[in-house]
Design a protein around this motif. Structure first.
Motif, PDB file in Angstrom:
ATOM      1  N   LYS A   1       0.827  -1.200   0.000  1.00  0.00           N
ATOM      2  CA  LYS A   1       0.000   0.000   0.000  1.00  0.00           C
ATOM      3  C   LYS A   1       0.865   1.256   0.000  1.00  0.00           C
ATOM      4  N   LEU A   2       0.546   2.201  -0.878  1.00  0.00           N
ATOM      5  CA  LEU A   2       1.275   3.451  -0.945  1.00  0.00           C
ATOM      6  C   LEU A   2       0.502   4.538  -0.214  1.00  0.00           C
ATOM      7  N   THR A   3       1.212   5.465   0.381  1.00  0.00           N
ATOM      8  CA  THR A   3       0.555   6.580   1.060  1.00  0.00           C
ATOM      9  C   THR A   3       0.436   7.795   0.146  1.00  0.00           C
ATOM     10  N   ASN A   4       1.205   7.794  -0.955  1.00  0.00           N
ATOM     11  CA  ASN A   4       1.208   8.936  -1.862  1.00  0.00           C
ATOM     12  C   ASN A   4       1.531   8.446  -3.274  1.00  0.00           C
ATOM     13  N   PRO A   5       0.766   8.860  -4.292  1.00  0.00           N
ATOM     14  CA  PRO A   5       1.065   8.444  -5.662  1.00  0.00           C
ATOM     15  C   PRO A   5       2.484   8.771  -6.104  1.00  0.00           C
ATOM     16  N   GLU A   6       3.100   9.813  -5.517  1.00  0.00           N
ATOM     17  CA  GLU A   6       4.450  10.195  -5.921  1.00  0.00           C
ATOM     18  C   GLU A   6       5.471   9.100  -5.633  1.00  0.00           C
ATOM     19  N   GLU A   7       5.082   8.118  -4.815  1.00  0.00           N
ATOM     20  CA  GLU A   7       5.971   6.984  -4.554  1.00  0.00           C
ATOM     21  C   GLU A   7       6.166   6.119  -5.804  1.00  0.00           C
ATOM     22  N   LEU A   8       5.347   6.351  -6.832  1.00  0.00           N
ATOM     23  CA  LEU A   8       5.505   5.624  -8.099  1.00  0.00           C
ATOM     24  C   LEU A   8       6.563   6.257  -9.001  1.00  0.00           C
ATOM     25  N   ALA A   9       7.110   7.379  -8.603  1.00  0.00           N
ATOM     26  CA  ALA A   9       8.140   8.037  -9.416  1.00  0.00           C
ATOM     27  C   ALA A   9       9.302   7.087  -9.681  1.00  0.00           C
ATOM     28  N   GLY A  10       9.656   6.942 -10.950  1.00  0.00           N
ATOM     29  CA  GLY A  10      10.773   6.099 -11.335  1.00  0.00           C
ATOM     30  C   GLY A  10      10.505   4.608 -11.307  1.00  0.00           C
ATOM     31  N   LYS A  11       9.267   4.202 -11.032  1.00  0.00           N
ATOM     32  CA  LYS A  11       8.954   2.785 -10.902  1.00  0.00           C
ATOM     33  C   LYS A  11       8.546   2.162 -12.245  1.00  0.00           C
ATOM     34  N   THR A  12       8.553   0.831 -12.281  1.00  0.00           N
ATOM     35  CA  THR A  12       8.126   0.083 -13.458  1.00  0.00           C
ATOM     36  C   THR A  12       6.639  -0.223 -13.346  1.00  0.00           C
ATOM     37  N   VAL A  13       5.892   0.126 -14.393  1.00  0.00           N
ATOM     38  CA  VAL A  13       4.440  -0.047 -14.384  1.00  0.00           C
ATOM     39  C   VAL A  13       4.020  -0.884 -15.588  1.00  0.00           C
ATOM     40  N   ALA A  14       3.229  -1.919 -15.341  1.00  0.00           N
ATOM     41  CA  ALA A  14       2.689  -2.756 -16.416  1.00  0.00           C
ATOM     42  C   ALA A  14       1.340  -2.194 -16.856  1.00  0.00           C
ATOM     43  N   VAL A  15       1.128  -2.095 -18.172  1.00  0.00           N
ATOM     44  CA  VAL A  15      -0.118  -1.569 -18.729  1.00  0.00           C
ATOM     45  C   VAL A  15      -0.625  -2.526 -19.800  1.00  0.00           C
ATOM     46  N   PRO A  16      -1.951  -2.526 -20.068  1.00  0.00           N
ATOM     47  CA  PRO A  16      -2.504  -3.489 -21.028  1.00  0.00           C
ATOM     48  C   PRO A  16      -2.283  -3.138 -22.490  1.00  0.00           C
ATOM     49  N   SER A  17      -2.003  -1.870 -22.789  1.00  0.00           N
ATOM     50  CA  SER A  17      -1.741  -1.460 -24.168  1.00  0.00           C
ATOM     51  C   SER A  17      -1.280  -0.019 -24.157  1.00  0.00           C
ATOM     52  N   GLU A  18      -0.313   0.310 -24.993  1.00  0.00           N
ATOM     53  CA  GLU A  18       0.156   1.693 -25.046  1.00  0.00           C
ATOM     54  C   GLU A  18      -0.875   2.617 -25.676  1.00  0.00           C
ATOM     55  N   LYS A  19      -1.832   2.047 -26.413  1.00  0.00           N
ATOM     56  CA  LYS A  19      -2.882   2.861 -27.022  1.00  0.00           C
ATOM     57  C   LYS A  19      -4.232   2.634 -26.335  1.00  0.00           C
ATOM     58  N   SER A  20      -4.208   2.120 -25.122  1.00  0.00           N
ATOM     59  CA  SER A  20      -5.458   1.874 -24.400  1.00  0.00           C
ATOM     60  C   SER A  20      -5.952   3.137 -23.713  1.00  0.00           C
ATOM     61  N   THR A  21      -7.269   3.206 -23.510  1.00  0.00           N
ATOM     62  CA  THR A  21      -7.832   4.302 -22.733  1.00  0.00           C
ATOM     63  C   THR A  21      -7.275   4.271 -21.315  1.00  0.00           C
ATOM     64  N   ALA A  22      -7.097   3.075 -20.780  1.00  0.00           N
ATOM     65  CA  ALA A  22      -6.552   2.949 -19.431  1.00  0.00           C
ATOM     66  C   ALA A  22      -5.198   3.650 -19.330  1.00  0.00           C
ATOM     67  N   TYR A  23      -4.316   3.396 -20.281  1.00  0.00           N
ATOM     68  CA  TYR A  23      -2.987   4.012 -20.238  1.00  0.00           C
ATOM     69  C   TYR A  23      -3.072   5.520 -20.468  1.00  0.00           C
ATOM     70  N   LEU A  24      -3.995   5.945 -21.340  1.00  0.00           N
ATOM     71  CA  LEU A  24      -4.156   7.371 -21.582  1.00  0.00           C
ATOM     72  C   LEU A  24      -4.628   8.080 -20.310  1.00  0.00           C
TER      73      LEU A  24
ATOM     74  N   GLU B   1       7.529  13.928 -11.165  1.00  0.00           N
ATOM     75  CA  GLU B   1       8.837  13.390 -11.577  1.00  0.00           C
ATOM     76  C   GLU B   1       8.697  12.330 -12.665  1.00  0.00           C
ATOM     77  N   GLY B   2       7.503  11.799 -12.826  1.00  0.00           N
ATOM     78  CA  GLY B   2       7.244  10.785 -13.840  1.00  0.00           C
ATOM     79  C   GLY B   2       7.565   9.379 -13.362  1.00  0.00           C
ATOM     80  N   VAL B   3       6.853   8.409 -13.910  1.00  0.00           N
ATOM     81  CA  VAL B   3       7.159   7.013 -13.597  1.00  0.00           C
ATOM     82  C   VAL B   3       8.383   6.598 -14.403  1.00  0.00           C
ATOM     83  N   GLY B   4       8.861   5.394 -14.139  1.00  0.00           N
ATOM     84  CA  GLY B   4      10.032   4.905 -14.857  1.00  0.00           C
ATOM     85  C   GLY B   4       9.649   4.162 -16.121  1.00  0.00           C
ATOM     86  N   LYS B   5       9.872   2.859 -16.138  1.00  0.00           N
ATOM     87  CA  LYS B   5       9.648   2.036 -17.324  1.00  0.00           C
ATOM     88  C   LYS B   5       8.195   1.589 -17.432  1.00  0.00           C
TER      89      LYS B   5
END
Length: 277
Positions: free
Chosen positions: A88-111, A123-127
């Motif tokens: 569990k994260l206390t702040n979304p900023e903890e995802l900075a620089g992290k690796t995130v799996a997504v279902p499609s680069e052109k998906s609405t979810a990813y958008l 700071e942006g996520v990582g990979k």
């Protein structure tokens, strides 16, 4: 007519009558069951069948060759993608620089994720890693990725994987815009009769609602071993009035999502009038 859509319960429920010859005047349908990442790429490359379900986020790449059909898709409230982590994260900023799996680069979810991350993770996520949506939760659970962006029935099952929700992006979108979430779109080749296709799909939707038990075997055959209760919850969540007709709110939601994304350079700019041509 060749058609491609996913094996998810909402799609098999909606298209059961059309696929099984129960819609008067409709042609026989040759179905390919394909993950949304595949149909997004097929449509962008103009290599797919003449009728497909894709992500709304992929529309700007395909509107020269395909037309949006104003029914049969997935758009609604309380049905958005989720950002999940193992711990569990206390702040979304903890995802900075992290690796995130997504279902499609052109998906609405990813958008939606990219638009949300602009606000919440400066700071942006990582990979970013693309993988089939059914593999994402196991990958997060097993520590192969730091976070996962999930769709569909994962909303009902992520706790079974011991995962925690960082954010419901549907709730974020609705709070931010007041509009429903445009998820999956039905597109057809521009050479086809849009009005005839729309009438066949609406008839299939009506049949599904009037005869919910008729599609049960077909839905469960393609439901990737989910329980009947989860399949029903999936259908109840994603099949709604927007499935039968986009209407003014539906088009407003699509224009808001794609207009905001184009402004950020996430999708190509296009004339909004093409959505209704």
């Amino acid at each position: 007519m060749k058609m491609a859509f996913s094996s998810c319960p909402n799609d098999t429920f909606v298209f059961h009558a059309l696929v099984h010859g129960l819609v008067d005047g409709a042609p026989s349908i040759d179905v390919t069951y394909a993950d949304i990442d595949k149909t997004n790429n097929w449509s962008a490359e103009n290599t797919g069948p003449e009728l497909m379900k894709i992500s709304y986020a992929a529309l700007p790449w395909v509107l020269e060759e395909y037309r949006l059909i104003p029914c049969g898709g997935a758009l609604g409230r309380g049905c958005g993608p989720l950002v999940l982590t193992k711990n569990k994260l206390t702040n979304p900023e903890e995802l900075a620089g992290k690796t995130v799996a997504v279902p499609s680069e052109k998906s609405t979810a990813y958008l939606l994720f990219r638009l949300w991350a602009l606000q919440q993770i400066p700071e942006g996520v990582g990979k970013i890693i693309v993988m089939p949506f059914e593999e994402i939760m196991p990958a997060v659970r097993d520590g192969k990725v730091d976070a996962g962006l999930v769709i569909h029935e994962a909303r009902f099952t992520y706790q079974e994987f011991g995962l925690s929700m960082v954010k419901d992006l549907g709730s974020w979108w609705e709070e931010d815009t007041g509009l429903p979430i445009p998820l999956g779109a039905i597109i057809a080749k521009r050479s086809l009769d849009q009005h005839a296709i729309a009438s066949w799909i609406q008839a299939s939707v009506d049949y599904a609602w009037e005869n919910p038990e008729a599609s049960e075997a077909y839905v469960m055959e393609h439901s990737q071993e989910m329980s009947r209760d989860v399949a029903k919850s999936h259908i109840d969540l994603y099949v709604n009035s927007f499935t039968r007709e986009l209407g003014n709110d539906g088009y407003a939601a699509i224009e808001s999502l794609l207009g905001r994304a184009a402004k950020e350079g996430f999708v190509p700019a296009f004339e909004m009038s093409k959505l209704k041509e």
